[in-house]
Design a protein around this motif. Structure first.
Motif, PDB file in Angstrom:
ATOM      1  N   LYS A   1     -67.138  47.027 -60.229  1.00 49.19           N
ATOM      2  CA  LYS A   1     -67.751  48.162 -60.924  1.00 49.19           C
ATOM      3  C   LYS A   1     -66.788  49.340 -61.077  1.00 49.19           C
ATOM      4  CE  LYS A   1     -72.491  47.754 -60.478  1.00 49.19           C
ATOM      5  NZ  LYS A   1     -73.670  48.529 -60.299  1.00 49.19           N
ATOM      6  N   GLY A   2     -65.532  49.142 -60.679  1.00 44.85           N
ATOM      7  CA  GLY A   2     -64.541  50.194 -60.795  1.00 44.85           C
ATOM      8  C   GLY A   2     -64.688  51.295 -59.758  1.00 44.85           C
ATOM      9  N   LEU A   3     -65.351  51.007 -58.648  1.00 49.71           N
ATOM     10  CA  LEU A   3     -65.619  52.025 -57.629  1.00 49.71           C
ATOM     11  C   LEU A   3     -64.690  51.951 -56.425  1.00 49.71           C
ATOM     12  CD1 LEU A   3     -69.516  51.794 -57.697  1.00 49.71           C
ATOM     13  CD2 LEU A   3     -68.066  53.474 -58.847  1.00 49.71           C
ATOM     14  N   SER A   4     -63.783  50.958 -56.400  1.00 56.36           N
ATOM     15  CA  SER A   4     -62.845  50.847 -55.280  1.00 56.36           C
ATOM     16  C   SER A   4     -61.675  49.963 -55.689  1.00 56.36           C
ATOM     17  CB  SER A   4     -63.538  50.262 -54.043  1.00 56.36           C
ATOM     18  OG  SER A   4     -63.725  48.866 -54.196  1.00 56.36           O
ATOM     19  N   GLU A   5     -60.701  49.896 -54.813  1.00 55.95           N
ATOM     20  CA  GLU A   5     -59.578  48.984 -54.994  1.00 55.95           C
ATOM     21  C   GLU A   5     -60.042  47.573 -54.612  1.00 55.95           C
ATOM     22  OE1 GLU A   5     -56.519  49.755 -56.221  1.00 55.95           O
ATOM     23  OE2 GLU A   5     -57.453  51.699 -56.642  1.00 55.95           O
ATOM     24  N   PRO A   6     -59.330  46.539 -55.092  1.00 50.62           N
ATOM     25  CA  PRO A   6     -59.686  45.175 -54.684  1.00 50.62           C
ATOM     26  C   PRO A   6     -59.549  45.015 -53.167  1.00 50.62           C
ATOM     27  CG  PRO A   6     -58.049  45.143 -56.449  1.00 50.62           C
ATOM     28  CD  PRO A   6     -58.192  46.567 -56.003  1.00 50.62           C
ATOM     29  N   LEU A   7     -60.357  44.162 -52.605  1.00 48.13           N
ATOM     30  CA  LEU A   7     -60.249  43.871 -51.181  1.00 48.13           C
ATOM     31  C   LEU A   7     -58.983  43.060 -50.928  1.00 48.13           C
ATOM     32  CD1 LEU A   7     -63.956  42.882 -50.480  1.00 48.13           C
ATOM     33  CD2 LEU A   7     -62.796  44.970 -49.744  1.00 48.13           C
ATOM     34  N   GLU A   8     -58.438  43.205 -49.726  1.00 46.43           N
ATOM     35  CA  GLU A   8     -57.256  42.468 -49.308  1.00 46.43           C
ATOM     36  C   GLU A   8     -57.575  41.716 -48.029  1.00 46.43           C
ATOM     37  OE1 GLU A   8     -54.076  45.262 -48.921  1.00 46.43           O
ATOM     38  OE2 GLU A   8     -54.101  45.788 -51.047  1.00 46.43           O
ATOM     39  N   LEU A   9     -56.754  40.719 -47.712  1.00 44.47           N
ATOM     40  CA  LEU A   9     -56.937  39.979 -46.469  1.00 44.47           C
ATOM     41  C   LEU A   9     -56.972  40.934 -45.293  1.00 44.47           C
ATOM     42  CD1 LEU A   9     -54.571  36.906 -46.940  1.00 44.47           C
ATOM     43  CD2 LEU A   9     -57.069  36.934 -47.022  1.00 44.47           C
ATOM     44  N   GLY A  10     -57.936  40.720 -44.411  1.00 45.18           N
ATOM     45  CA  GLY A  10     -58.071  41.550 -43.223  1.00 45.18           C
ATOM     46  C   GLY A  10     -58.948  42.772 -43.405  1.00 45.18           C
ATOM     47  N   ASN A  11     -59.271  43.136 -44.656  1.00 47.10           N
ATOM     48  CA  ASN A  11     -60.171  44.279 -44.882  1.00 47.10           C
ATOM     49  C   ASN A  11     -61.536  43.997 -44.283  1.00 47.10           C
ATOM     50  OD1 ASN A  11     -59.117  45.250 -48.245  1.00 47.10           O
ATOM     51  ND2 ASN A  11     -58.345  45.922 -46.293  1.00 47.10           N
ATOM     52  N   ARG A  12     -62.156  45.038 -43.742  1.00 43.03           N
ATOM     53  CA  ARG A  12     -63.528  44.948 -43.237  1.00 43.03           C
ATOM     54  C   ARG A  12     -64.438  45.533 -44.294  1.00 43.03           C
ATOM     55  NH1 ARG A  12     -64.373  42.234 -38.940  1.00 43.03           N
ATOM     56  NH2 ARG A  12     -66.293  43.335 -38.534  1.00 43.03           N
ATOM     57  N   VAL A  13     -65.606  44.917 -44.467  1.00 43.86           N
ATOM     58  CA  VAL A  13     -66.547  45.353 -45.493  1.00 43.86           C
ATOM     59  C   VAL A  13     -67.971  45.121 -44.994  1.00 43.86           C
ATOM     60  CG1 VAL A  13     -66.455  43.123 -46.699  1.00 43.86           C
ATOM     61  CG2 VAL A  13     -67.146  45.162 -47.950  1.00 43.86           C
ATOM     62  N   ARG A  14     -68.843  46.051 -45.309  1.00 47.07           N
ATOM     63  CA  ARG A  14     -70.269  45.918 -44.980  1.00 47.07           C
ATOM     64  C   ARG A  14     -70.920  45.154 -46.118  1.00 47.07           C
ATOM     65  NH1 ARG A  14     -73.295  46.186 -40.388  1.00 47.07           N
ATOM     66  NH2 ARG A  14     -75.370  46.973 -40.813  1.00 47.07           N
ATOM     67  N   VAL A  15     -71.698  44.113 -45.784  1.00 44.73           N
ATOM     68  CA  VAL A  15     -72.331  43.274 -46.797  1.00 44.73           C
ATOM     69  C   VAL A  15     -73.792  43.038 -46.445  1.00 44.73           C
ATOM     70  CG1 VAL A  15     -70.181  42.107 -47.457  1.00 44.73           C
ATOM     71  CG2 VAL A  15     -71.615  41.116 -45.659  1.00 44.73           C
ATOM     72  N   VAL A  16     -74.531  42.568 -47.436  1.00 42.69           N
ATOM     73  CA  VAL A  16     -75.920  42.180 -47.236  1.00 42.69           C
ATOM     74  C   VAL A  16     -76.077  40.745 -47.733  1.00 42.69           C
ATOM     75  CG1 VAL A  16     -76.700  43.130 -49.454  1.00 42.69           C
ATOM     76  CG2 VAL A  16     -78.334  42.864 -47.573  1.00 42.69           C
ATOM     77  N   VAL A  17     -76.853  39.944 -46.992  1.00 43.86           N
ATOM     78  CA  VAL A  17     -77.050  38.535 -47.336  1.00 43.86           C
ATOM     79  C   VAL A  17     -78.034  38.418 -48.494  1.00 43.86           C
ATOM     80  CG1 VAL A  17     -77.809  36.271 -46.498  1.00 43.86           C
ATOM     81  CG2 VAL A  17     -76.584  37.838 -44.955  1.00 43.86           C
ATOM     82  N   LEU A  18     -77.596  37.724 -49.551  1.00 45.39           N
ATOM     83  CA  LEU A  18     -78.436  37.489 -50.728  1.00 45.39           C
ATOM     84  C   LEU A  18     -79.112  36.131 -50.682  1.00 45.39           C
ATOM     85  CD1 LEU A  18     -76.039  38.745 -53.535  1.00 45.39           C
ATOM     86  CD2 LEU A  18     -77.840  40.027 -52.353  1.00 45.39           C
ATOM     87  N   ASP A  19     -78.407  35.132 -50.166  1.00 47.19           N
ATOM     88  CA  ASP A  19     -78.932  33.758 -50.182  1.00 47.19           C
ATOM     89  C   ASP A  19     -78.436  33.023 -48.952  1.00 47.19           C
ATOM     90  OD1 ASP A  19     -79.758  31.174 -50.671  1.00 47.19           O
ATOM     91  OD2 ASP A  19     -78.926  31.077 -52.693  1.00 47.19           O
ATOM     92  N   ASP A  20     -79.332  32.856 -47.975  1.00 42.94           N
ATOM     93  CA  ASP A  20     -78.961  32.169 -46.739  1.00 42.94           C
ATOM     94  C   ASP A  20     -79.119  30.654 -46.827  1.00 42.94           C
ATOM     95  OD1 ASP A  20     -81.714  31.856 -46.574  1.00 42.94           O
ATOM     96  OD2 ASP A  20     -81.936  33.004 -44.731  1.00 42.94           O
ATOM     97  N   THR A  21     -79.556  30.147 -47.993  1.00 42.66           N
ATOM     98  CA  THR A  21     -79.706  28.690 -48.139  1.00 42.66           C
ATOM     99  C   THR A  21     -78.403  28.025 -48.571  1.00 42.66           C
ATOM    100  OG1 THR A  21     -80.442  28.792 -50.450  1.00 42.66           O
ATOM    101  CG2 THR A  21     -82.153  28.916 -48.737  1.00 42.66           C
ATOM    102  N   ARG A  22     -77.447  28.809 -49.020  1.00 48.74           N
ATOM    103  CA  ARG A  22     -76.146  28.262 -49.416  1.00 48.74           C
ATOM    104  C   ARG A  22     -75.230  28.151 -48.211  1.00 48.74           C
ATOM    105  NH1 ARG A  22     -74.266  31.085 -55.048  1.00 48.74           N
ATOM    106  NH2 ARG A  22     -76.255  30.942 -56.130  1.00 48.74           N
ATOM    107  N   THR A  23     -74.279  27.241 -48.316  1.00 48.12           N
ATOM    108  CA  THR A  23     -73.271  27.100 -47.279  1.00 48.12           C
ATOM    109  C   THR A  23     -71.909  27.215 -47.937  1.00 48.12           C
ATOM    110  OG1 THR A  23     -74.712  25.629 -46.018  1.00 48.12           O
ATOM    111  CG2 THR A  23     -72.385  25.631 -45.437  1.00 48.12           C
TER     112      THR A  23
END
Length: 92
Positions: A41-63
């Motif tokens: 969405k143009g709101l941050s730089e791309p994530l890089e290896l080792g970056n920490r990020v807060r996330v929310v689970v959308l679909d726990d049926t996928r593996t």
């Protein structure tokens, strides 16, 4: 095991053309599509290896489970948790 609408702290462990693979703790992995990142969405730089990020689970049926870092998905998950009387938030 992560459950739908749960909020987690995650670490980027792989970058793929479609998005990211995250470690969400306890040896569990999650996938996050590029479209579910703030960078998309143009709101941050791309994530890089080792970056920490807060996330929310959308679909726990996928593996691995599918997650998002978008504020609107956190808002939706919170409203669903509140509606169901659940509290799903943990540090990973």
């Amino acid at each position: 095991m992560p459950v739908d609408h749960e909020e987690l702290d995650a670490e980027v462990i792989a970058i793929r053309p479609w998005g990211y693979v995250l470690d969400v703790g306890d040896g569990m992995k999650a996938s996050m599509d590029n479209t579910k990142t703030l960078h998309w969405k143009g709101l941050s730089e791309p994530l890089e290896l080792g970056n920490r990020v807060r996330v929310v689970v959308l679909d726990d049926t996928r593996t691995p489970c599918r997650v998002s870092a978008l504020p609107e998905d956190f808002h939706i998950a919170k409203s669903l948790r509140d509606k169901g009387g659940q509290s799903a938030s943990r540090q990973g």
